[in-house]
Motif scaffolding. Structure first.
Motif: not given
Length: 149
Positions: A90-102
């Protein structure tokens, strides 16, 4: 058109650089997106402030960039997002979400603007994400996108 970059723009420059660009590129893309401001004598004084902010968040040297690269490449990053049937998000993965996951996986704090995503991530699965840490160092890591329950 003479401009001062406020953010890093690929193949153009880094924050604080004073550049001469074509009028249409500056007026239609760089200025509206907030990547640059028009050059003026008053804005020229802001260059030192912009450069100090860049230096505070930038990786200091090649050795530190290689350390962060080694840390990132050994990292297993997983991200849980809402998805429908068939693994469609539902939507897409953003760079901010990837940085938080890292960061949640125990990795270093990254600048989201330096991420190079493999297009728009709109389904579950494995992806290869790269980060430009230094002009000479680019690290990549595996991102696993899972459906949240």
């Amino acid at each position: 058109m003479k401009i001062i970059l406020t953010q890093e723009v690929t193949n153009l420059g880094t924050p604080g650089d004073v550049l001469e660009v074509k009028d249409g590129y500056g007026r239609n893309y760089l200025l509206p997106q907030g990547f640059a401001i028009r050059w003026s004598k008053g804005a020229e004084k802001q260059v030192s402030v912009i450069k100090r902010a860049r230096d505070a968040r930038e990786i200091r040297d090649l050795g530190q960039a290689n350390e962060v690269k080694a840390q990132l490449e050994g990292l297993k990053v997983s991200l849980s997002v809402r998805a429908g049937d068939g693994g469609r998000l539902f939507g897409s993965v953003t760079p901010a979400e990837v940085v938080d996951a890292v960061a949640a996986a125990g990795g270093p704090k990254l600048d989201r603007r330096r991420l190079e995503m493999p297009g728009h991530i709109k389904s579950t699965g494995g992806y290869q994400v790269s980060v430009k840490l230094h002009p000479e160092v680019t690290a990549s890591f595996a991102l696993n996108v899972n459906a949240a329950k």
